[in-house]
Design a protein around this motif. Structure first.
Motif, PDB file in Angstrom:
ATOM      1  N   LYS A 140     -59.157  37.517   8.165  1.00 16.62           N
ATOM      2  CA  LYS A 140     -59.225  36.597   7.447  1.00 16.62           C
ATOM      3  C   LYS A 140     -60.511  35.543   8.534  1.00 16.62           C
ATOM      4  O   LYS A 140     -60.732  35.009   7.482  1.00 16.62           O
ATOM      5  N   ILE A 141     -59.904  35.811  10.255  1.00 15.16           N
ATOM      6  CA  ILE A 141     -61.294  34.884  10.791  1.00 15.16           C
ATOM      7  C   ILE A 141     -62.253  34.659  10.142  1.00 15.16           C
ATOM      8  O   ILE A 141     -63.448  34.519  10.124  1.00 15.16           O
ATOM      9  N   ASP A 168     -63.619  37.222   7.607  1.00 16.41           N
ATOM     10  CA  ASP A 168     -63.888  37.112   6.437  1.00 16.41           C
ATOM     11  C   ASP A 168     -62.951  36.799   5.551  1.00 16.41           C
ATOM     12  O   ASP A 168     -62.254  38.360   5.140  1.00 16.41           O
ATOM     13  N   GLU A 169     -62.524  36.007   4.943  1.00 18.91           N
ATOM     14  CA  GLU A 169     -61.706  35.045   4.022  1.00 18.91           C
ATOM     15  C   GLU A 169     -62.190  35.487   2.666  1.00 18.91           C
ATOM     16  O   GLU A 169     -60.812  35.181   2.101  1.00 18.91           O
ATOM     17  N   ASN A 218     -61.208  41.101   0.688  1.00 15.97           N
ATOM     18  CA  ASN A 218     -59.635  41.522   0.806  1.00 15.97           C
ATOM     19  C   ASN A 218     -59.743  42.884   0.417  1.00 15.97           C
ATOM     20  O   ASN A 218     -58.387  43.635   0.271  1.00 15.97           O
ATOM     21  N   GLU A 248     -54.779  39.231  10.391  1.00 20.59           N
ATOM     22  CA  GLU A 248     -55.135  37.567  11.581  1.00 20.59           C
ATOM     23  C   GLU A 248     -57.433  37.836  12.186  1.00 20.59           C
ATOM     24  O   GLU A 248     -57.548  36.847  11.074  1.00 20.59           O
TER      25      GLU A 248
END
Length: 212
Positions: A44-45, A47-48, A51, A41
């Motif tokens: 993702k904030i 570095d969206e 992945n 989580e």
């Protein structure tokens, strides 16, 4: 990596272990699982888009306390995980997972850790805050056969407040500090209410009277 298989393996290795005399059986597994999810989580904030390290971050966080109780657990964990996961991921992934585990509790050591290490460091600390901190507090008092007064005293202790300040200072990211502040705010609100109701009082007494 097969994440479902990793979670099954983690439960097999940690789900029934007592790693601490005052924590419930399997705590390190459930703490690891929460830390893994929280790590993603936070990632993702931050570095969206990228992945590429998500699986490595998740698995390292899941197993970060695999050697808890065998101190130093970060060093021993980084060695142990190489045996546990040797057939479950690539050599490169395994080395990255082992390095995250080795560094997960080496906060404020003046090292320029890469992002995937700093994320797990933050998530690990944050999982001990908020509702989980309340849970640990109550479990500890129960194991020591103490009353609710012990929890009230704990939250009112200046040493605990200094501990929180030290924890916040060690966080790597602004978003982690915001999560920390939100969880800390909950703890203080909860402890304030506990301080009243734990002594037989009525919370928001004046408000309730006005509603009559």
């Amino acid at each position: 990596m097969d994440i479902n298989k990793m979670e099954e393996l983690a439960f097999h290795k940690m789900g029934k272990r007592y790693s601490h005399s005052k924590r419930e059986k399997g705590y390190i597994y459930y703490h690891g699982l929460r830390t893994a999810k929280l790590s993603i989580e936070i990632k993702k904030i931050i570095d969206e888009i990228d992945n590429s390290k998500d699986n490595v971050i998740y698995v390292a966080a899941l197993f970060h306390d695999i050697a808890k109780g065998i101190e130093p657990h970060n060093e021993n964990g980084s060695i142990l995980i190489k045996q546990i996961l040797k057939d479950e991921c690539t050599h490169k992934e395994l080395m990255e997972i082992a390095e995250i585990i080795r560094c997960h509790n080496l906060r404020n050591s003046n090292e320029d850790w890469p992002k995937h290490i700093r994320i797990v460091q933050d998530a690990d600390m944050l999982d001990h805050m908020g509702t989980m901190e309340v849970w640990l507090n109550f479990v500890y008092q129960a194991y020591d056969e103490k009353s609710v007064d012990a929890s009230i005293e704990f939250y009112n202790n200046e040493e605990f407040k200094c501990h929180l300040e030290d924890c916040r200072r060690k966080l790597n990211y602004d978003i982690s500090k915001k999560i920390f502040d939100d969880r800390t705010e909950f703890m203080y609100k909860f402890s304030g209410r506990l301080n009243i109701e734990g002594k037989g009082g009525i919370f928001n007494k004046d408000l309730l009277r006005r509603q009559l």
